[in-house]
Scaffold this active site. Structure first.
Site, short mmCIF file in Angstrom:
data_model
loop_
_atom_site.label_atom_id
_atom_site.label_comp_id
_atom_site.label_asym_id
_atom_site.label_seq_id
_atom_site.Cartn_x
_atom_site.Cartn_y
_atom_site.Cartn_z
N ASP A 24 -13.78 24.96 -10.46
CA ASP A 24 -13.95 24.01 -9.86
C ASP A 24 -13.43 22.69 -10.45
OD1 ASP A 24 -15.09 25.76 -7.18
OD2 ASP A 24 -16.85 24.59 -8.22
N HIS B 53 5.75 22.41 -32.04
CA HIS B 53 4.89 21.67 -31.24
C HIS B 53 3.48 22.60 -31.07
CE1 HIS B 53 8.12 20.62 -28.03
NE2 HIS B 53 7.93 19.69 -29.11
N ASP C 212 2.06 14.05 -35.11
CA ASP C 212 3.14 13.13 -34.14
C ASP C 212 1.77 12.77 -32.41
OD1 ASP C 212 4.65 13.16 -31.58
OD2 ASP C 212 5.88 14.73 -32.38
N ASP D 46 5.68 7.61 -28.56
CA ASP D 46 6.30 8.81 -29.74
C ASP D 46 5.87 8.38 -31.08
OD1 ASP D 46 6.44 11.21 -30.18
OD2 ASP D 46 7.81 11.13 -28.45
N HIS E 208 16.30 20.75 -34.44
CA HIS E 208 15.96 19.91 -32.99
C HIS E 208 16.91 18.64 -33.22
CE1 HIS E 208 13.49 16.95 -34.69
NE2 HIS E 208 12.41 17.99 -35.61
N HIS F 115 14.96 10.80 -27.95
CA HIS F 115 14.64 10.84 -26.70
C HIS F 115 15.01 9.70 -26.03
CE1 HIS F 115 10.54 11.27 -27.41
NE2 HIS F 115 10.41 12.15 -28.18
N HIS G 232 9.41 12.10 -22.58
CA HIS G 232 11.10 12.72 -23.12
C HIS G 232 11.06 12.37 -21.43
CE1 HIS G 232 10.53 15.99 -25.67
NE2 HIS G 232 10.25 14.91 -26.69
N GLU H 201 13.83 10.23 -34.90
CA GLU H 201 12.74 11.29 -35.34
C GLU H 201 13.56 12.74 -36.42
OE1 GLU H 201 10.88 14.17 -32.15
OE2 GLU H 201 11.09 12.98 -30.74
N TYR I 55 12.50 21.51 -42.19
CA TYR I 55 11.21 22.11 -42.05
C TYR I 55 11.55 23.97 -42.61
CZ TYR I 55 10.35 18.68 -38.12
OH TYR I 55 10.33 17.76 -36.94
N ARG J 84 8.53 15.51 -40.91
CA ARG J 84 9.20 14.61 -39.18
C ARG J 84 8.49 13.07 -39.82
NH1 ARG J 84 8.49 17.83 -35.97
NH2 ARG J 84 6.24 17.13 -34.97
N GLU K 122 9.06 10.10 -37.68
CA GLU K 122 9.42 9.52 -35.74
C GLU K 122 9.47 7.96 -35.57
OE1 GLU K 122 7.95 11.67 -32.67
OE2 GLU K 122 9.19 11.00 -31.18
#
Ligand code: GLY
Ligand code: MN
Ligand code: MN
Length: 441
Positions: free
Chosen positions: A38, A243, A260, A272, A351, A355, A362, A385, A389, A413, A415
């Site tokens: 629920d 991610h 991140d 971000d 990547h 963006h 995004h 960013e 890696y 990274r 960013e």
């Protein structure tokens, strides 16, 4: 309880109605999404619906009827007042609230949608509705559209085409107004302060989850709605998973921690930001070399985020700097031009460099139209960013050097969130420190 800044929303509706130029738009709000049994996920309003209405309840639908006279153009269908439902689930504005507080020309119960929608759409030549995104009413809209097509063939009146609202709204949302820039400043400032808190507290933490708690607790303490997206708190080799959201590994002293994360405000504007810091307070020599390359790439890319530039230029500037740096330390070889043409850097950088950022993390808006690159303009906000890696996950492309073990498990990274300006871009996330000398202790 959110009360809209009516002037802001009214201005947006005026512009949108102007663009519709005789068409009738159906813009649905979001519905609640079941989590389990629920229980539902926290409610997240649809960004287009929000942008035009500021109405933050589920199960609402807005109509924008540019074929009608002024005073009959903005219609809201909302959940009606209901004492028992409100005791269980909370306050609703109801029909009167939708008209008085949210300035609908007319509000109806959502239960009347099937009956009234065809009546409201009558007289418009085109219907504006996003196909494939709103399953709960798509069948109804298509049935009405089909009826209108038949009317048109028999009576000469009725809508004869269906268009997407994104054509108009993406363009509007891509350029941020002064009001939006201020809201973005706040979201990004809170996000940057949360990263600073992580940097200052790292020595007392021993698990990724504690860092997530610190960040997200800070967002809430500052009055934000929560994280803008699932926070990524990735230590050691986890930082090579773009991610990564498990956020449950222990923090090891010799590793880096990639965070991140950004907050989402009550009115859905988002930050971000990514920072990568040494858990022990000291970079190893390999970590430092890679960090310096990524930081250099990021700074050069940010410098190119000025009016007239474009997203591909920013990406290419970052890419060239990353490739040159990786060649210097023997992780890539060959001519930079060929490495780019053959994409033989993609096992290390897989990547794009950024963006648009806004109500969606995004955010909406084209980057290019076929061959044409959309030029950057005043009022655009984007992320920059780049990253590197290094892991075994993607095989080294033929002709590229094998990777020595000493580099593996390094994922970095950096960013920032950038407001495009004429000569010098403004780094809205500047208070999250990123120089090596600031990160070491
Ligand atoms: N946090 C998602 C991104 O950086 O695009
Ligand atoms: Mn991003
Ligand atoms: Mn990010």
């Amino acid at each position: 309880m959110f009360r809209p800044n009516n002037k802001v929303f009214e201005e947006r509706r005026e512009i949108f109605l102007d663009k519709l130029n005789g068409k009738a738009a159906i813009i649905p709000g979001a519905n609640l999404v079941k989590h389990h049994a629920d229980c539902e996920y926290p409610f997240r309003q649809d960004s287009n619906f929000w942008y035009l209405t500021g109405f933050d309840e589920p199960d609402a639908i807005a109509l924008f009827l540019s074929h009608k006279p002024k005073g009959e153009r903005f219609i809201l269908f909302v959940a009606p007042k209901d004492v028992i439902s409100e005791v269980w689930h909370g306050f609703r504005w109801g029909l009167e609230g939708a008209e008085v507080e949210f300035k609908a020309d007319k509000a109806h119960s959502i239960n009347e949608l099937r009956e009234l929608l065809p009546v409201y759409l009558d007289g418009s030549d085109e219907i504006v509705f996003s196909i494939g995104k709103h399953p709960s009413i798509e069948k109804m809209v298509l049935e009405i559209f089909s009826q209108q097509l038949q009317n048109r063939s028999r009576l000469g009146i009725g809508a004869n085409s269906l268009k997407s609202p994104e054509i108009y709204l993406n363009e509007m949302r891509l350029i941020k107004s002064e009001f939006e820039i201020e809201r973005m400043r706040e979201a990004i400032q809170i996000s940057a302060e949360a990263h600073e808190l992580v940097r200052q507290s790292i020595s007392s933490k021993n698990n990724e989850r504690q860092i997530q708690g610190l960040l997200e607790g800070f967002f809430l303490e500052k009055g934000a709605r929560g994280p803008a997206y699932n926070s990524i708190v990735a230590s050691g080799d986890n930082s090579c998973i773009l991610h990564y959201t498990s956020n449950n590994s222990p923090l090891n002293k010799g590793d880096l921690l990639l965070v991140d994360a950004g907050c989402s405000l009550n009115d859905y504007y988002n930050g971000d930001i990514t920072r990568t810091i040494p858990i022990s307070g000291k970079f190893s020599s390999e970590q430092k070399v890679i960090y310096e390359i990524v930081l250099r790439a990021q700074k050069t890319a940010i410098e190119s985020a000025i009016v007239g530039s474009n997203s591909s230029k920013i990406h290419n500037v970052a890419l060239i700097t990353l490739i040159e740096g990786l060649k210097d330390i023997g992780l890539l070889s060959g001519s930079t031009k060929e490495i780019i043409e053959n994409q033989s850097y993609k096992h290390l950088y897989m990547h794009r460099t950024g963006h648009w950022l806004g109500l969606d993390v995004h955010d909406v808006g084209a980057y290019r139209m076929g061959e044409y690159e959309v030029p950057l303009r005043d009022g655009m906000i984007l992320t920059v960013e780049p990253g590197i890696y290094i892991s075994d996950r993607i095989p080294v492309p033929e002709g590229q050097p094998n990777i020595d073990e000493k580099w593996k498990g390094i994922g970095i990274r950096i960013e920032d969130d950038i407001l495009v300006k004429d000569k010098k871009p403004e780094i809205l996330s500047i208070s999250a420190l990123k120089e090596i000398s600031d990160l070491e202790f």
